[in-house]
Scaffold this active site. Structure first.
Site, short mmCIF file in Angstrom:
data_model
loop_
_atom_site.label_atom_id
_atom_site.label_comp_id
_atom_site.label_asym_id
_atom_site.label_seq_id
_atom_site.Cartn_x
_atom_site.Cartn_y
_atom_site.Cartn_z
N ASP A 187 1.29 4.08 -1.14
CA ASP A 187 1.42 4.97 -2.28
C ASP A 187 0.27 5.97 -2.14
O ASP A 187 -0.78 5.64 -1.60
CB ASP A 187 1.30 4.16 -3.57
CG ASP A 187 1.70 4.97 -4.77
OD1 ASP A 187 1.12 4.76 -5.84
OD2 ASP A 187 2.59 5.82 -4.63
N ASP A 211 -1.28 0.56 -6.46
CA ASP A 211 -2.34 0.19 -7.39
C ASP A 211 -1.99 -1.01 -8.25
O ASP A 211 -2.78 -1.47 -9.03
CB ASP A 211 -2.75 1.39 -8.26
CG ASP A 211 -1.62 1.83 -9.19
OD1 ASP A 211 -1.72 2.91 -9.75
OD2 ASP A 211 -0.62 1.08 -9.33
N ASP A 265 3.61 0.45 -9.98
CA ASP A 265 4.65 0.32 -8.96
C ASP A 265 5.09 -1.12 -8.78
O ASP A 265 5.31 -1.58 -7.67
CB ASP A 265 4.15 0.90 -7.63
CG ASP A 265 2.69 0.56 -7.38
OD1 ASP A 265 2.05 1.27 -6.61
OD2 ASP A 265 2.20 -0.43 -7.97
#
Lengths: 74, 615
Positions: free
Chosen positions: B315, B506, B510
């Site tokens: 990400d 994180d 997500d």
């Protein structure tokens, strides 16, 4: 409720799972897992229990199973 | 000196006496060896008996007894004692080696804080951490461990946070700073106020994560457990076959004792101890070693997967970048100067709590009475009237919403915020995020682990994504991703059966992607419940370098486990073959069995030693 005791003298995973089966015979116990690596017994009881009494019951069972194994209250 | 060792030594001495003296009077000889035998074996006899009562016939203790009694029956007294003696010595050494390994691993995993200095009025009472309430005041003296997550209320100090993150650099803290449990106060005494309960504090979460990591068994361990269940009975049956079939074929009288002996050796070989003890130990060592580096692996199942990873999806925001926005550029599209554009924007942003507002100067001085009617449209923009002139600051979508004619500038530096005075855009500001410091080295380390497929996924626009990806060397990008797009594309990347895909994020925004990937890795956020709950690996120190380190540790762990399996199985098979051929002595067989276990345990310790050296 969740109860964790320390267990010493358990060196073999086969013995650990045998001790699991032995402790399951105690009626207050829902699930039990003896871990020979972390040296802990994790018990889930059906209802809440008095810690001292419960410890004594488990201690007796463990001693009967193998006198070399020590159960310790954390 | 413990009782077991005393018994072993005593028994050995008597045994040696018997062997050296070789008394010809048979019953004296017998008594000597029986004495040696019972001193070391009486506990084993009790255990074997208890197990028979429980119908457990394949117990190690019983097998050893049968083997040794069998030896006595064929008048090999010395051999009988030697068998049980070597078995006891072996068990003793095994136990010691296991204890040493456990201690080495526990030293890596940090210990639970056992007390808290609770301040009541002017008194300090030493209390159990679990009894401390939220809002209580604690004192942390120099050298003491912080027992519960708290905020500094008095004093300044610096902390050793290595037990949480593996980070050896001390961290400075002052009044108002939040500090996590498990850190050690290196400086002078500080006074703190607790913000969580003990069981919700960082160190408790980390410890319980590691302790429960034994629940998630790896495929290897599951296989070993199944194998051990079948192995012992099968070898026992083979022993019976070896004891009775050849004599039946070759004639009972002269060959029975030979084949009985061989069958007894078989029994000795039938214990799969080396495997069942050393394999879980290797995985446990792997988890412990990783935790020392601030890498928390939730189970040995994940060590196996981590070792196999061949594709990593990152990400962008908060993982590859710091997640802290900075002003990259201010551009005027009118006669208003850049300074004025920045000043007006800063005034507006001083009212906002949005992460983007952190890029602006919050200490800007202005007459607050001149600013009225502040409105925030979260995710789009903000507006207010300054000295009766309405300003709008936000994305071009925000401009459109407010019926302001906008541009659609594609900027690779970052997100574009337009500033409009009344209904006319007078300029724009570009807000960008910074790459984390060690990215290039971290990715190089990952490539060195032979992981070539790296992918970046982000909600940001393609220009930003592309420029960052180019800078750090990632070739595949998915940009403009909504959460459901991220999930879809993850599944697309996982379609290839040979792919083992790790997702690094994180842990907060997500969750579906973390859960769906083969290995979900969350960075930092040790305080976040969702990160710990839904990811398979938590990198507590938020350091990208730890990804490669974690993979390295996982691979070494698997290597050592494989070595132990191959070593143990080979020795067992050779022992079985040799014993059938009559070449292997009983006590050599025990040596092979117990020695193998002992060596396998020591091999598992190697991982810890090696990682200690590279540090």
């Amino acid at each position: 409720m969740k109860v964790i005791f320390k267990i010493e003298g358990l060196d073999c995973p086969v013995c650990a799972s045998e001790l699991d089966n032995e402790l399951l015979k105690i009626k207050e116990i829902e699930t039990v897992k003896c871990d020979f690596l972390t040296q802990k017994v994790t018990i889930e009881t059906k209802n809440s229990v008095d810690l001292d009494d419960f410890f004594k019951i488990c201690l007796k069972r463990v001693k009967k199973f193998d006198s070399d194994i020590k159960l310790v209250k954390e | 000196m413990d009782k077991k060792l005393i018994r072993i030594i005593l028994s050995s001495l008597i045994f040696l006496v018997g062997v050296i003296l070789q008394i010809k009077i048979w019953w004296v000889n017998l008594i000597i060896f029986l004495a040696a035998y019972f001193i070391v074996s009486f506990k084993i006899i009790i255990k074997a008996f208890k197990n028979i009562m429980r119908c457990k016939f394949f117990d190690e203790n019983l097998l050893m007894l049968i083997a040794s009694i069998g030896a006595f029956c064929i008048n090999e007294y010395a051999e009988g004692v030697l068998v049980i003696l070597l078995y006891s010595i072996g068990e003793y050494l095994q136990s010691k080696a296991l204890k040493k390994s456990r201690n080495a691993i526990s030293m890596l995993m940090k210990m639970k804080p056992s007390y808290a200095n609770l301040k009541i009025g002017n008194e300090i009472k030493i209390t159990e951490p679990s009894k401390v309430e939220i809002g209580n005041v604690l004192i942390i003296k120099k050298g003491e461990k912080i027992p519960i997550d708290c905020i500094v209320t008095k004093g300044e100090s610096f902390l050793d946070i290595s037990s949480l993150t593996g980070e050896s650099m001390p961290k400075n803290v002052k009044i108002g700073d939040e500090i996590l449990s498990g850190s050690i106060n290196l400086g002078e005494m500080i006074e703190v106020k607790t913000i969580r309960k003990f069981e919700d504090s960082a160190i408790s979460k980390i410890l319980s994560l590691i302790e429960n990591s034994n629940q998630k068994k790896s495929n290897t361990e599951k296989f070993i457990t199944k194998f051990a269940k079948y192995y012992t009975p099968i070898v026992f049956m083979l022993a019976v076959v070896v004891a009775f079939i050849p004599p039946l074929i070759l004639g009972f009288s002269n060959t029975f004792s030979t084949w009985l002996y061989r069958a007894l050796v078989f029994l000795v070989v039938s214990c799969p101890c080396a495997l069942v003890i050393s394999i879980p130990l290797s995985f446990f060592g792997g988890i412990g070693t990783a935790s020392k580096y601030g890498i928390l692996i939730k189970g040995s199942e994940y060590i196996e997967k981590l070792a196999k990873v061949n594709k990593i999806i990152f990400d962008k925001t908060g993982t590859l970048t710091k997640g802290m926005f900075k002003i990259k550029k201010v551009v005027s599209l009118s006669d208003v100067t850049e300074e004025e554009i920045l000043r007006i924007s800063s005034i507006l942003e001083s009212f906002s709590d949005h992460p983007i507002s952190k890029a602006f100067d919050k200490t800007i001085i202005f007459d607050k009475s001149q600013v009225v009617n502040y409105k925030e449209n979260i995710g789009y923009g903000i507006s207010a009237e300054i000295r009766n002139v309405r300003y709008y600051l936000g994305s071009n979508k925000f401009m459109e919403k407010n019926k302001i004619k906008s541009y659609d500038i594609k900027e690779k530096l970052g997100t574009v915020l337009y500033l409009s005075k009344q209904k006319r855009i007078i300029g724009y500001i570009i807000i960008g995020d910074e790459l984390k410091d060690n990215i290039k080295i971290a990715l190089k380390n990952i490539y060195e682990q032979n992981i070539n497929e790296l992918v970046m996924i982000t909600g940001d626009n393609f220009e930003i994504a592309h420029s960052i990806a180019n800078e750090i060397g990632i070739s595949k990008i998915y940009a403009n991703q909504l959460p459901e797009d991220k999930l879809k594309n993850l599944e697309k990347e996982m379609k290839d059966k040979k792919s083992v895909v790790a997702y690094v994020g994180d842990g907060v925004n997500d969750v579906p992607v973390l859960v769906r990937s083969d290995i979900g890795i969350s960075m930092g956020n040790i305080g976040s419940d969702s990160a710990i709950e839904f990811s398979d690996v938590v990198i507590a120190n938020d350091d990208i370098l730890s990804i490669a380190t974690g993979i390295k540790i996982a691979r070494k762990t698997i290597k050592i486990a494989k070595q132990n399996i191959i070593f143990s199985l080979c020795v067992k098979i050779i022992a079985i073959i040799l014993s059938t051929m009559g070449i292997l002595n009983m006590w050599l067989a025990i040596f092979a069995d117990v020695g193998v276990t002992f060596l396998a345990i020591l091999n598992s310790l190697r991982l810890i030693k090696r990682m200690n050296n590279t540090q």
